[in-house]
Design a protein around this motif. Structure first.
Motif, PDB file in Angstrom:
ATOM      1  N   LEU A 268      -0.693   7.248  -1.379  1.00 13.94           N
ATOM      2  CA  LEU A 268       0.140   8.081  -2.424  1.00 13.94           C
ATOM      3  C   LEU A 268      -0.340   7.727  -4.053  1.00 13.94           C
ATOM      4  CD1 LEU A 268       0.772  11.292  -2.826  1.00 13.94           C
ATOM      5  CD2 LEU A 268       3.501  10.390  -3.021  1.00 13.94           C
ATOM      6  N   LYS A 269      -0.239   6.615  -4.553  1.00 15.31           N
ATOM      7  CA  LYS A 269      -0.517   5.827  -5.853  1.00 15.31           C
ATOM      8  C   LYS A 269      -1.954   5.237  -5.590  1.00 15.31           C
ATOM      9  CE  LYS A 269       3.725   7.629  -7.691  1.00 15.31           C
ATOM     10  NZ  LYS A 269       3.928   8.283  -8.340  1.00 15.31           N
ATOM     11  N   GLY A 270      -2.384   5.015  -4.418  1.00 18.00           N
ATOM     12  CA  GLY A 270      -3.580   4.711  -5.059  1.00 18.00           C
ATOM     13  C   GLY A 270      -4.341   3.647  -4.308  1.00 18.00           C
ATOM     14  N   ARG A 271      -2.817   3.027  -4.440  1.00 15.33           N
ATOM     15  CA  ARG A 271      -3.290   1.401  -4.336  1.00 15.33           C
ATOM     16  C   ARG A 271      -3.220   0.889  -2.690  1.00 15.33           C
ATOM     17  NH1 ARG A 271       2.994   0.751  -6.804  1.00 15.33           N
ATOM     18  NH2 ARG A 271       3.105  -1.024  -6.017  1.00 15.33           N
ATOM     19  N   LEU A 272      -4.336   1.261  -2.519  1.00 17.81           N
ATOM     20  CA  LEU A 272      -4.947   1.432  -0.833  1.00 17.81           C
ATOM     21  C   LEU A 272      -4.837   0.068  -0.275  1.00 17.81           C
ATOM     22  CD1 LEU A 272      -7.758   3.347  -1.119  1.00 17.81           C
ATOM     23  CD2 LEU A 272      -5.624   4.010  -0.684  1.00 17.81           C
ATOM     24  N   ASP A 273      -5.180  -1.399  -1.511  1.00 15.80           N
ATOM     25  CA  ASP A 273      -4.805  -2.881  -0.320  1.00 15.80           C
ATOM     26  C   ASP A 273      -4.340  -2.988  -0.587  1.00 15.80           C
ATOM     27  OD1 ASP A 273      -8.328  -3.085  -0.947  1.00 15.80           O
ATOM     28  OD2 ASP A 273      -8.093  -4.061  -2.619  1.00 15.80           O
ATOM     29  N   GLU A 274      -2.858  -2.890  -1.255  1.00 16.26           N
ATOM     30  CA  GLU A 274      -1.513  -2.839  -0.633  1.00 16.26           C
ATOM     31  C   GLU A 274      -1.125  -2.122   0.155  1.00 16.26           C
ATOM     32  OE1 GLU A 274       1.003  -2.730  -4.884  1.00 16.26           O
ATOM     33  OE2 GLU A 274      -0.848  -2.537  -5.906  1.00 16.26           O
ATOM     34  N   ALA A 275      -1.575  -1.503   0.507  1.00 13.41           N
ATOM     35  CA  ALA A 275      -0.909  -0.333   1.630  1.00 13.41           C
ATOM     36  C   ALA A 275      -1.544  -1.019   2.454  1.00 13.41           C
ATOM     37  CB  ALA A 275      -1.858   0.987   1.270  1.00 13.41           C
ATOM     38  N   MET A 276      -2.975  -2.007   2.878  1.00 18.30           N
ATOM     39  CA  MET A 276      -2.565  -1.797   4.103  1.00 18.30           C
ATOM     40  C   MET A 276      -2.557  -3.489   4.235  1.00 18.30           C
ATOM     41  SD  MET A 276      -4.823  -2.308   6.463  1.00 18.30           S
ATOM     42  CE  MET A 276      -6.387  -1.000   6.687  1.00 18.30           C
ATOM     43  N   GLN A 277      -1.999  -4.261   3.118  1.00 21.09           N
ATOM     44  CA  GLN A 277      -1.402  -5.404   3.756  1.00 21.09           C
ATOM     45  C   GLN A 277      -0.138  -4.968   4.406  1.00 21.09           C
ATOM     46  OE1 GLN A 277      -0.410  -7.556  -0.483  1.00 21.09           O
ATOM     47  NE2 GLN A 277      -3.622  -7.475  -0.703  1.00 21.09           N
ATOM     48  N   SER A 278       0.913  -4.034   3.568  1.00 21.53           N
ATOM     49  CA  SER A 278       2.045  -3.350   3.892  1.00 21.53           C
ATOM     50  C   SER A 278       2.210  -2.839   5.769  1.00 21.53           C
ATOM     51  CB  SER A 278       2.891  -2.157   3.191  1.00 21.53           C
ATOM     52  OG  SER A 278       3.628  -2.237   3.581  1.00 21.53           O
ATOM     53  N   LEU A 279       0.641  -1.825   5.590  1.00 21.47           N
ATOM     54  CA  LEU A 279       0.807  -1.937   7.233  1.00 21.47           C
ATOM     55  C   LEU A 279       0.837  -2.992   8.054  1.00 21.47           C
ATOM     56  CD1 LEU A 279       0.503   1.413   8.593  1.00 21.47           C
ATOM     57  CD2 LEU A 279      -2.216   1.010   8.369  1.00 21.47           C
ATOM     58  N   SER A 280      -0.648  -3.965   7.381  1.00 21.06           N
ATOM     59  CA  SER A 280      -0.853  -4.635   8.506  1.00 21.06           C
ATOM     60  C   SER A 280       0.331  -5.626   9.012  1.00 21.06           C
ATOM     61  CB  SER A 280      -1.582  -6.351   7.825  1.00 21.06           C
ATOM     62  OG  SER A 280      -2.548  -5.040   7.326  1.00 21.06           O
TER      63      SER A 280
END
Length: 586
Positions: A268-280
């Motif tokens: 939602l905040k556009g922080r896609l790399d961090e989103a992938m890290q958290s999802l992983s």
């Protein structure tokens, strides 16, 4: 298991040298199930509709592993995080359960004589605070993150607990319950929201039922904590159980920042790399494995599409988004779904369950049972019966469906139980000692009602609103349903004490409400178990979901790095990992 749609894109040459997905089984309806790395599955199948639009559209479903207990163990990190987040539900339930004992403790009653009106205010003020807490939590969650909002809500809840435990006057106690209500209401929204956003698709249903189990567990703990301290000398008898509310609140305060951030909030905040890290991390994938797992890439893509869809429908400005989303809930295409979300919570509360939880000892006394020990034990059993009834609901809710449980398994038995109790009170109220068997029959009816509620309106009241709304208005629709819960909870807490003076009347009122719930669930509630978004449109006779689906497909075209068309078949790939579905059988 998550479901979605594919849009056919321009063909690309199929490179047979790329590692392909392994076929595990053929699905009825020209669908294929393929295995993905680390034990996941992806099923792709064509739409059953024969329209020109659906002829070029494919649907899919995927899962990281099995469902149920096996899935919880396999995805133990995300499950553990969700279980910890459900402590918010325990705090919600504990506050409901503890007040029943406090209101009848000898020191409390002698220190501050309270009448029916004061009892109603003490109980209802928590629900009023919770209503505002739930509405404010949505704003804070989107602006400051889920975890920070949980931390703030926990602090507010602890502050309210401190006011209650250290109260020097009845006004202090009422103020403490109002402040605590803000925290309880916020946590009642934030905990399920966070749990849903970190859970793998195949486990979301089980974990939603786990939230209801946490609430009921809190009710049981709260009641029996008060029961065990009722004979402690002085004000400690009621201050100790009120102070124990600190335990779930402080646990969340100290532990919430150890939880991983919500991937959807990061998207939602556009922080896609961090989103992938958290999802992983949530899916137990290493940094090296994440780029090669197509399900991780697909799940992240879905989050991006959801956010883009919300922006497409509601606009970029925060104020414009809020106004448009609320407005859409009451337009012609959505009003039936909105009414279901509001009414399921209306009937959940007016069934009488919280009246029994708040004023159990008082109501049990009204059916002729005498002695503090007996009345407390009987009323304490209400929470235990509800706790036990929720457990089978976790396993059979999807198998049996929502509507049969709401009708025969829920409202019919609930209404019958209340009516029988009302008749018994009306007939024997003046001479209970001579009719002890009638009193115990009333107790059995109370337990029968509680069990029926525990397998029907209890869990389904939280599940149904999340199913009937299309994606673009789902969050606001669920928020409105939650607000309906707290408004009616407030009214129940306010009006029950004065109405206890006419015990037969209040049980007749609840019985009438349950009968109306039976009529409503029979003629106005569709069966939503296993119904897709497209099929839901046919159920309601609208095209709202179809329109969302069309826009979602359009938005997906802007993210073509995850969708490709290969020789007339669906092809899914994630960065270096690519695969082609198996050829059609000849």
């Amino acid at each position: 298991m998550a479901n979605g749609d594919y849009l056919p894109l321009p063909r690309h040459a199929c490179d047979d040298s790329l590692s392909s997905l392994t076929l595990s089984s053929r699905r009825v309806g020209d669908g294929y199930t393929t295995k993905t790395p680390h034990g996941g599955t992806l099923t792709v199948y064509s739409s059953s509709s024969a329209t020109e639009e659906s002829a070029s559209t494919y649907t899919y479903s995927y899962a990281y592993g099995p469902t149920g207990l096996a899935g919880l163990f396999r995805n133990r990190y995300a499950a553990g995080c969700a279980i910890f987040a459900s402590v918010g539900g325990i705090s919600f339930g504990y506050d409901q359960g503890v007040i029943a004992n406090v209101l009848v403790m000898k020191d409390f009653v002698s220190r501050w004589p309270v009448g029916p009106w004061e009892k109603g205010i003490m109980t209802a003020v928590l629900e009023l605070g919770a209503l505002f807490g739930a509405l404010l939590a949505g704003v804070f969650a989107d602006k400051y993150s889920r975890r920070r909002s949980i931390f703030l809500a926990s602090l507010v809840f602890c502050a309210g607990s401190a006011f209650q435990a250290g109260a020097q006057s009845l006004n202090h106690l009422i103020l403490g319950r109002a402040i605590g209500g803000l925290g309880v209401g916020a946590l009642s929204m934030l905990s399920p929201l966070y749990m849903a956003e970190i859970s793998s698709p195949e486990l979301r249903g089980s974990l939603m039922a786990l939230e209801q189990l946490a609430i009921v567990s809190g009710v049981v703990f709260g009641f029996w904590a008060g029961f065990l301290t009722r004979n402690v000398p002085g004000s400690a008898s009621w201050r100790i159980p009120l102070a124990l509310q600190f335990l779930p609140g402080i646990s969340l305060c100290l532990g919430c920042f150890l939880l991983p951030p919500s991937p959807r909030f990061l998207v939602l905040k556009g922080r896609l790399d961090e989103a992938m890290q958290s999802l992983s991390k949530l899916r137990l994938r290493t940094a090296a494995e994440a780029p090669h797992d197509p399900l991780l890439q697909l799940e992240l893509l879905e989050m991006q599409v959801d956010v883009a869809l919300e922006t497409r429908w509601l606009g970029n400005n925060d104020g414009e988004k809020s106004v448009n989303s609320w407005r859409r809930l009451f337009c012609r295409e959505y009003i039936d779904r909105t009414s279901i979300g509001i009414m399921i919570m209306f009937f959940q509360q007016w069934s009488g369950i919280n009246a029994l939880l708040y004023y159990g000892p008082t109501l049990v006394t009204s059916i002729g049972l005498e002695g503090d020990l007996v009345t407390l034990l009987v009323s304490g059993g209400i929470g235990i019966v509800q706790f036990l009834a929720v457990i089978p609901a976790i396993f059979y809710l999807d198998r049996l469906g929502r509507k049969p449980l709401l009708r025969a398994g829920g409202s019919a038995l609930m209404s019958l139980s209340h009516i029988v109790i009302a008749v018994l009170i009306h007939r024997y109220e003046g001479n209970w000692p001579a009719h002890s068997s009638a009193a115990w029959l009333a107790v059995i009816c109370i337990y029968a009602f509680t069990a029926a509620y525990g397998v029907s309106f209890g869990p389904i009241g939280w599940v149904l609103p999340s199913e009937v709304f299309p994606l673009s208005v789902r969050s606001k629709g669920v928020s409105l349903a939650t607000a309906s819960n707290w408004v009616n909870n407030f009214l129940i807490g306010l009006v029950t004490p004065p109405m206890i003076q006419s015990s037969a009347g209040i049980f007749f009122l609840f019985g009438t409400a349950c009968f109306a719930a039976h009529f409503w669930s029979t003629y106005f509630v569709p069966e939503t178990a296993g119904i897709s978004l497209e099929e839901m449109d046919a159920v309601f006779g609208t095209t709202a979901g179809k329109e969302d689906r069309r826009v979602k497909v359009e938005v997906s075209t802007s993210l073509t790095r995850a969708w490709h068309w290969c020789n007339g078949e669906i092809r899914v790939f994630a960065r270096e990992y690519q695969g082609c579905p198996p050829p059609k059988e000849t």
